[in-house]
Design a protein around this motif. Structure first.
Motif, short mmCIF file in Angstrom:
data_model
loop_
_atom_site.label_atom_id
_atom_site.label_comp_id
_atom_site.label_asym_id
_atom_site.label_seq_id
_atom_site.Cartn_x
_atom_site.Cartn_y
_atom_site.Cartn_z
N UNK A 175 -62.73 57.60 -0.87
CA UNK A 175 -63.44 58.88 -0.73
C UNK A 175 -64.88 58.74 -1.24
N UNK A 176 -65.05 58.13 -2.40
CA UNK A 176 -66.40 57.92 -2.94
C UNK A 176 -67.22 57.05 -1.99
N UNK A 177 -66.58 56.04 -1.43
CA UNK A 177 -67.24 55.14 -0.50
C UNK A 177 -67.72 55.89 0.74
N UNK A 178 -66.85 56.71 1.28
CA UNK A 178 -67.19 57.49 2.48
C UNK A 178 -68.35 58.45 2.22
N UNK A 179 -68.27 59.19 1.11
CA UNK A 179 -69.28 60.20 0.84
C UNK A 179 -70.64 59.58 0.48
N UNK A 180 -70.62 58.51 -0.30
CA UNK A 180 -71.90 57.87 -0.65
C UNK A 180 -72.53 57.22 0.58
N UNK A 181 -71.70 56.56 1.41
CA UNK A 181 -72.24 55.97 2.64
C UNK A 181 -72.70 57.03 3.62
N UNK A 182 -71.94 58.12 3.72
CA UNK A 182 -72.34 59.21 4.62
C UNK A 182 -73.63 59.87 4.19
N UNK A 183 -73.79 60.04 2.88
CA UNK A 183 -75.04 60.62 2.37
C UNK A 183 -76.22 59.72 2.71
N UNK A 184 -76.07 58.43 2.44
CA UNK A 184 -77.16 57.48 2.66
C UNK A 184 -77.57 57.46 4.13
N UNK A 185 -76.63 57.22 5.01
CA UNK A 185 -76.96 57.07 6.42
C UNK A 185 -77.32 58.40 7.07
N UNK A 186 -76.55 59.44 6.77
CA UNK A 186 -76.79 60.74 7.41
C UNK A 186 -78.12 61.36 7.01
N UNK A 187 -78.51 61.21 5.75
CA UNK A 187 -79.78 61.80 5.30
C UNK A 187 -80.98 61.18 5.99
N UNK A 188 -80.84 59.92 6.39
CA UNK A 188 -81.96 59.24 7.05
C UNK A 188 -82.36 59.94 8.35
N UNK A 189 -81.40 60.65 8.97
CA UNK A 189 -81.68 61.30 10.25
C UNK A 189 -82.71 62.43 10.12
N UNK A 190 -82.79 63.04 8.94
CA UNK A 190 -83.72 64.15 8.74
C UNK A 190 -84.96 63.71 7.97
N UNK A 191 -84.97 62.48 7.46
CA UNK A 191 -86.07 62.00 6.63
C UNK A 191 -87.42 62.01 7.35
N UNK A 192 -87.54 61.54 8.62
CA UNK A 192 -88.85 61.57 9.27
C UNK A 192 -89.43 62.98 9.37
N UNK A 193 -88.58 63.97 9.61
CA UNK A 193 -89.07 65.35 9.70
C UNK A 193 -89.62 65.83 8.36
N UNK A 194 -88.99 65.40 7.28
CA UNK A 194 -89.48 65.77 5.96
C UNK A 194 -90.79 65.05 5.65
N UNK A 195 -90.87 63.78 6.02
CA UNK A 195 -92.11 63.02 5.80
C UNK A 195 -93.29 63.66 6.53
N UNK A 196 -93.05 64.16 7.73
CA UNK A 196 -94.13 64.78 8.50
C UNK A 196 -94.71 65.99 7.78
N UNK A 197 -93.90 66.66 6.95
CA UNK A 197 -94.37 67.85 6.22
C UNK A 197 -95.34 67.50 5.10
N UNK A 198 -95.42 66.24 4.73
CA UNK A 198 -96.36 65.85 3.69
C UNK A 198 -97.80 66.10 4.11
N UNK A 199 -98.05 66.10 5.42
CA UNK A 199 -99.41 66.33 5.93
C UNK A 199 -99.79 67.81 5.91
N UNK A 200 -98.82 68.69 5.74
CA UNK A 200 -99.06 70.13 5.79
C UNK A 200 -99.30 70.66 4.37
N UNK A 201 -100.50 71.18 4.10
CA UNK A 201 -100.79 71.68 2.74
C UNK A 201 -99.79 72.73 2.26
N UNK A 202 -99.26 73.54 3.20
CA UNK A 202 -98.35 74.62 2.82
C UNK A 202 -96.95 74.10 2.48
N UNK A 203 -96.58 72.94 3.02
CA UNK A 203 -95.23 72.42 2.80
C UNK A 203 -95.22 71.09 2.05
N UNK A 204 -96.40 70.54 1.79
CA UNK A 204 -96.47 69.21 1.20
C UNK A 204 -95.80 69.09 -0.16
#
Length: 314
Positions: A175-204
């Protein structure tokens, strides 16, 4: 991750060889398993990011952006479960003519723990789909539902081959293996969208905070994936694999892929993140490239898991 996201097929019986004039049930089941893993990982990882790591305002914006993909993933999870039910019956019965055979289905789903696990997983997938499609419940409720869905893979598979205290340890580790691996890989899918917000003064500022939290949690997740993977391999194989069987060769390939993922993650964190101070746009581009590379490697890992779970360990 010696046994990354491992979730064996609901049985490991040796199947009779039969003439294949159509796609074999084993092939369809492997596809269904891969589809379920990908959907469950995406749901859990993205939900962790938007509901826990991101500040409230940013989390709501990212959740809105990812809403369509998450709804589609929840539907894929349900459909993959539905596809697995008759396909598993066909494998047990030795052909597609048994896929909808009442006696075979009854024997599988009422008479085996693997059948019970399949039905429970299908029920969980249906509940999670309702949460996402109906936009019902809080973000954290969706995260909890996604966690249960991913963790349900521990209800069947190699971890259930043990007995007593050893089985309990194996399942908990899985269970720990599944959840830690799922967090690592699944979070990467939204990471580029979050990185793009660094350019926005209101969301940076919020994006920077979310990324700092992800970095801290990501270190822990990678460490847990590797540690629990080693424990899983030791429990399944009784020690370090001798790399003599197909299972062990595929396991070795999976270890190499996960090690490469970890290497890319380290490169992103300790080479490209510091570059943000001198060149934000170039650093973001480099981190995004690394993120997409990790996602591609992760997809290959999931494909191997789908196959590995249908092979006798040894």
């Amino acid at each position: 991750m010696a046994c990354a996201l491992e979730g064996r097929a609901p049985h490991a019986w040796r199947l009779p060889v039969h003439h294949r004039t159509v796609i074999a049930p084993e092939t369809i089941l492997a596809f269904a398993r891969l589809s379920f893993y990908a959907a469950a990982v995406l749901l859990f990882g993205v939900q962790c990011f938007v509901a826990i790591l991101a500040p409230i305002t940013l989390g709501e914006r990212l959740a809105s952006l990812a809403g369509g993909r998450l709804s589609a993933a929840s539907l894929v999870a349900v459909l993959s479960c539905v596809l697995s039910l008759p396909t598993t019956a066909a494998m047990i019965g030795g052909g597609w003519d048994r896929a909808l055979d009442g006696q075979t289905l009854k024997a599988l789903f009422l008479g085996t723990s693997a059948g019970h696990a399949l039905l429970l997983r299908a029920g969980l997938a249906l509940v999670v789909m309702i949460l996402f499609l109906a936009c019902a419940g809080s973000p954290r409720l969706k995260t909890a539902g996604s966690a249960l869905l991913l963790a349900s893979l521990s209800l069947s598979g190699h971890a259930r081959m043990d007995a007593g205290g050893r089985e309990a340890i194996h399942v908990a580790n899985h269970v720990v293996h599944l959840l830690s691996g799922g967090f690592w890989l699944g979070s990467l899918a939204i990471l580029p969208a979050c990185l793009a917000r660094l350019r926005d003064p209101a969301q940076g500022a919020e994006a920077k905070l979310a990324l700092q939290r992800f970095s801290s949690c990501g270190h822990a997740a990678v460490a847990l994936v590797i540690l629990t993977g080693i424990v899983n391999a030791a429990l399944i194989l009784g020690g370090w694999p001798a790399v003599r069987t197909p299972y062990q060769w595929l396991l070795l390939v999976k270890v190499v892929l996960v090690a490469t993922m970890a290497g890319v993650a380290v490169l992103n964190r300790y080479r490209f993140v510091p570059q943000m101070r001198s060149g934000l746009d170039e650093a973001i581009r480099n981190i995004c490239r690394g993120t997409y590379a990790e996602l591609a490697l992760g997809a290959a890992v999931l494909a191997l898991v789908a196959v590995l779970g249908m092979i006798e360990p040894g």
